[in-house]
Design a protein around this motif. Structure first.
Motif, PDB file in Angstrom:
ATOM      1  N   GLN A  27       0.853  -1.213  -0.102  1.00 52.88           N
ATOM      2  CA  GLN A  27      -0.025  -0.096  -0.005  1.00 52.88           C
ATOM      3  C   GLN A  27       1.042   1.227   0.049  1.00 52.88           C
ATOM      4  O   GLN A  27       1.913   1.254   0.626  1.00 52.88           O
ATOM      5  CB  GLN A  27      -0.885   0.060   1.160  1.00 52.88           C
ATOM      6  CG  GLN A  27      -1.877  -1.307   1.230  1.00 52.88           C
ATOM      7  CD  GLN A  27      -2.531  -1.281   2.600  1.00 52.88           C
ATOM      8  OE1 GLN A  27      -2.946  -0.206   3.135  1.00 52.88           O
ATOM      9  NE2 GLN A  27      -2.854  -2.528   3.174  1.00 52.88           N
ATOM     10  N   THR A  28       0.474   2.199  -0.715  1.00 52.06           N
ATOM     11  CA  THR A  28       1.228   3.463  -0.994  1.00 52.06           C
ATOM     12  C   THR A  28       1.155   4.133   0.096  1.00 52.06           C
ATOM     13  O   THR A  28      -0.194   4.530   0.957  1.00 52.06           O
ATOM     14  CB  THR A  28       0.676   4.242  -1.971  1.00 52.06           C
ATOM     15  OG1 THR A  28       1.086   3.578  -3.240  1.00 52.06           O
ATOM     16  CG2 THR A  28       1.491   5.476  -2.114  1.00 52.06           C
ATOM     17  N   ILE A  29       2.140   4.640   0.932  1.00 51.99           N
ATOM     18  CA  ILE A  29       2.491   5.657   2.147  1.00 51.99           C
ATOM     19  C   ILE A  29       2.426   7.213   1.754  1.00 51.99           C
ATOM     20  O   ILE A  29       1.657   7.952   2.080  1.00 51.99           O
ATOM     21  CB  ILE A  29       3.500   5.245   3.052  1.00 51.99           C
ATOM     22  CG1 ILE A  29       3.459   3.718   3.455  1.00 51.99           C
ATOM     23  CG2 ILE A  29       3.729   6.244   4.174  1.00 51.99           C
ATOM     24  CD1 ILE A  29       2.105   3.355   4.330  1.00 51.99           C
ATOM     25  N   ILE A  30       3.395   7.179   0.761  1.00 54.65           N
ATOM     26  CA  ILE A  30       3.456   8.572   0.234  1.00 54.65           C
ATOM     27  C   ILE A  30       3.914   8.884  -1.133  1.00 54.65           C
ATOM     28  O   ILE A  30       4.539   7.781  -1.867  1.00 54.65           O
ATOM     29  CB  ILE A  30       4.617   9.657   0.910  1.00 54.65           C
ATOM     30  CG1 ILE A  30       5.743   8.997   0.950  1.00 54.65           C
ATOM     31  CG2 ILE A  30       4.315   9.923   2.267  1.00 54.65           C
ATOM     32  CD1 ILE A  30       6.842   9.933   1.212  1.00 54.65           C
ATOM     33  N   GLU A  31       3.473   9.739  -2.013  1.00 56.89           N
ATOM     34  CA  GLU A  31       3.906  10.012  -3.379  1.00 56.89           C
ATOM     35  C   GLU A  31       4.807  11.222  -3.529  1.00 56.89           C
ATOM     36  O   GLU A  31       4.640  12.077  -2.517  1.00 56.89           O
ATOM     37  CB  GLU A  31       2.794  10.150  -4.209  1.00 56.89           C
ATOM     38  CG  GLU A  31       1.800   8.889  -4.341  1.00 56.89           C
ATOM     39  CD  GLU A  31       0.722   8.953  -5.409  1.00 56.89           C
ATOM     40  OE1 GLU A  31       0.191  10.411  -5.849  1.00 56.89           O
ATOM     41  OE2 GLU A  31       0.059   8.250  -5.713  1.00 56.89           O
ATOM     42  N   LEU A  32       5.925  10.779  -4.339  1.00 54.16           N
ATOM     43  CA  LEU A  32       7.002  11.868  -4.438  1.00 54.16           C
ATOM     44  C   LEU A  32       6.823  12.303  -5.930  1.00 54.16           C
ATOM     45  O   LEU A  32       7.141  11.608  -6.693  1.00 54.16           O
ATOM     46  CB  LEU A  32       8.160  11.403  -4.144  1.00 54.16           C
ATOM     47  CG  LEU A  32       8.174  10.889  -2.460  1.00 54.16           C
ATOM     48  CD1 LEU A  32       8.854   9.436  -2.510  1.00 54.16           C
ATOM     49  CD2 LEU A  32       9.104  11.857  -1.744  1.00 54.16           C
ATOM     50  N   ASP A  33       6.926  13.725  -6.265  1.00 51.30           N
ATOM     51  CA  ASP A  33       7.099  14.133  -7.595  1.00 51.30           C
ATOM     52  C   ASP A  33       8.952  14.565  -7.444  1.00 51.30           C
ATOM     53  O   ASP A  33       9.260  15.518  -6.935  1.00 51.30           O
ATOM     54  CB  ASP A  33       6.444  15.530  -7.606  1.00 51.30           C
ATOM     55  CG  ASP A  33       6.721  15.927  -9.038  1.00 51.30           C
ATOM     56  OD1 ASP A  33       7.159  15.475  -9.743  1.00 51.30           O
ATOM     57  OD2 ASP A  33       6.045  17.327  -9.177  1.00 51.30           O
TER      58      ASP A  33
END
Length: 160
Positions: free
Chosen positions: A95-101
């Protein structure tokens, strides 16, 4: 866009997430690689969603601004949103915890330094000061009379 995903075996707890508030920010710790020359920085770097740095030659800001020592290219990364909770599932799922650009860099490894929190799966018990640095955590839920744990912690950084 990159996503930090977690897979873990939760017993008796759910809604696992980093303690990440403006008063107590979580510093996400990564190994960073330049996408231009593919050089990997030898040290771990930390990024907080509550800190911003000006991007040189631009009016923009990013949570992390880094200049590669080899090719001298400036790169940036920003955390897109507040962290998502990891919910109990059987069998455990990523499961995704954070998304980074990320622009001009990639994060290649993650280190879980800092405090995490969770709540009881079937009780209102709140668990704080969870340390996942060793890849596992154990405690006891007084309300259910059962041991609770987070085991088999696996981190993955993948394209979002």
């Amino acid at each position: 866009m990159l996503a930090l995903t977690l897979t873990a075996d939760l017993t008796g707890v759910t809604n696992l997430q980093p303690l990440d508030t403006a008063e107590e920010p979580y510093f996400y710790t990564f190994k960073v690689q330049c996408t231009s020359c593919r050089e990997t920085h030898p040290n771990w770097v930390s990024i907080s969603r509550f800190e911003s740095t000006d991007i040189s030659g631009s009016k923009g800001e990013a949570n992390f601004v880094w200049r590669c020592k080899v090719c001298k290219r400036e790169s940036t990364a920003s955390i897109k949103d507040s962290p998502k909770t990891y919910t109990h599932s059987s069998p455990p799922t990523g499961q995704t915890i954070i998304e980074l650009d990320c622009r001009g860099l990639e994060f290649t490894e993650f280190q879980a330094n800092g405090e995490w929190m969770a709540k009881g799966l079937e009780t209102p018990t709140k668990f704080t000061a969870i340390d996942l640095a060793e890849g596992e955590w154990y405690d006891f839920d007084e309300k259910s009379g059962e041991e609770v744990s987070v085991k088999d912690v696996k981190w993955e950084i993948r394209r979002a």
